[in-house]
Design an enzyme around this catalytic site. Structure first.
Site, short mmCIF file in Angstrom:
data_model
loop_
_atom_site.label_atom_id
_atom_site.label_comp_id
_atom_site.label_asym_id
_atom_site.label_seq_id
_atom_site.Cartn_x
_atom_site.Cartn_y
_atom_site.Cartn_z
N TYR A 69 0.82 -1.22 0.00
CA TYR A 69 0.00 0.00 0.00
C TYR A 69 0.86 1.27 0.00
O TYR A 69 0.34 2.37 -0.22
CB TYR A 69 -0.91 0.06 1.24
CG TYR A 69 -1.88 -1.08 1.39
CD1 TYR A 69 -2.10 -2.01 0.39
CD2 TYR A 69 -2.59 -1.25 2.58
CE1 TYR A 69 -3.00 -3.06 0.56
CE2 TYR A 69 -3.48 -2.28 2.76
CZ TYR A 69 -3.67 -3.19 1.75
OH TYR A 69 -4.56 -4.23 1.94
N HIS A 84 0.56 -11.60 2.22
CA HIS A 84 -0.52 -10.89 1.53
C HIS A 84 -1.32 -11.77 0.58
O HIS A 84 -2.52 -11.55 0.39
CB HIS A 84 0.07 -9.70 0.77
CG HIS A 84 -0.90 -8.60 0.52
ND1 HIS A 84 -0.53 -7.28 0.50
CD2 HIS A 84 -2.23 -8.61 0.28
CE1 HIS A 84 -1.60 -6.52 0.26
NE2 HIS A 84 -2.63 -7.31 0.11
#
Length: 288
Positions: free
Chosen positions: A54, A112
């Site tokens: 991110y 992730h």
């Protein structure tokens, strides 16, 4: 069900606690993250969900520090990038997270997505396990893991525990997946619940595509809530940890106002009838 509040916590298999509502910062620009995180914490959130991918770990942590809330009352999550899943990369990312955030530890570090093949997935997991042993991480888990990959990881953990001693394979505490009435993932949810693994729900608001859905509109009218609040309440009552995201301060506040009503059993069942709609990016169905 037990009464929930924004400061309610669930105990994870690691022994640590996780707040039942998280504030997601996916797609939040780094130059906005500090400000919106501070606002979320002012509203009452104590759980911020970030990721290396991110590019806002540092600014999210800055917002947490600027809030003035003691570190031990806050919960910070980040994740190893999907395309960099191996042992060496993961060790590097763990150390870099601590460096750029200035934190002594990360509350929850996840893989992730189950990319990279089995050897690299297990290598990345081993790096997380070592991070826990070194005191750099408190709890570890995965994201976007389907049953196939969960079985793979569980088998490795059990084998390692058998060879090296209990706990040496690590403790799986969380699986974070996309969850809402139109993507219920019962097989994954059941797998996790059978083992006490906490299920986190990302995209719990279905990316604002169901605002006028006939499943939601009558309930929103009945309870004087928005469709988004109905969806978040559904997620809470399913026992999930929802992670709504927004950079609009009024919506950040709205998403936290979900503790003064409770959906009836028949209403929950009606929402459970949502029809599956596959998402564009779905590693949980991969057999890699």
């Amino acid at each position: 069900m037990a009464k929930l509040a924004i400061n309610t916590n669930y105990r994870m298999p690691s022994g640590y606690e996780i707040p039942v509502l998280g504030y997601g910062v996916y797609q939040t620009p780094a130059d906005q993250a500090s400000d919106v995180v501070q606002h979320a914490l002012k509203v009452g959130y104590r759980h911020v969900d970030s990721a290396v991918a991110y590019h806002n770990e540092q600014s999210s942590a800055e917002g947490m520090k600027a809030s003035g809330i003691p570190r031990e009352e806050l919960f910070f999550t980040t994740k190893i990038p999907p395309r960099q899943m191996n042992y060496e990369n993961s060790k590097r990312h763990i150390d870099n997270t601590l460096k750029i955030t200035g934190y002594d530890y990360v509350d929850l570090y996840l893989l992730h997505a189950p990319y990279g093949g089995k050897e690299n997935r297990i290598g990345a997991w081993k790096a997380l396990v070592e991070g826990v042993a070194a005191g750099k991480i408190r709890s570890i888990g995965v994201s976007n893991y389907g049953v196939h990959h969960l079985d793979e990881l569980e088998a490795w953990i059990k084998s390692t525990d058998g060879k090296e001693g209990q706990g040496k394979g690590g403790v799986l505490s969380v699986n974070q997946i996309e969850l809402h009435p139109w993507l219920a993932r019962k097989d994954i949810v059941d797998w996790c619940k059978d083992r006490g693994v906490v299920v986190e729900a990302y995209s719990p608001l279905v990316r604002a595509t169901k605002t006028n859905d006939p499943l939601l509109v009558p309930l929103a009218s009945k309870y004087g809530k928005t469709p988004s609040q109905i969806l978040l309440r559904w997620s809470l009552q399913k026992g999930f940890v929802p992670l709504p995201k927004s950079v609009t301060k009024s919506r950040i506040e709205e998403n936290a106002q979900i503790y003064d009503f409770e959906l009836a059993d028949d209403e929950m069942q009606k929402l459970d009838t949502g029809v599956y709609e596959p998402c564009a990016w779905d590693p949980t169905v991969s057999s890699d």
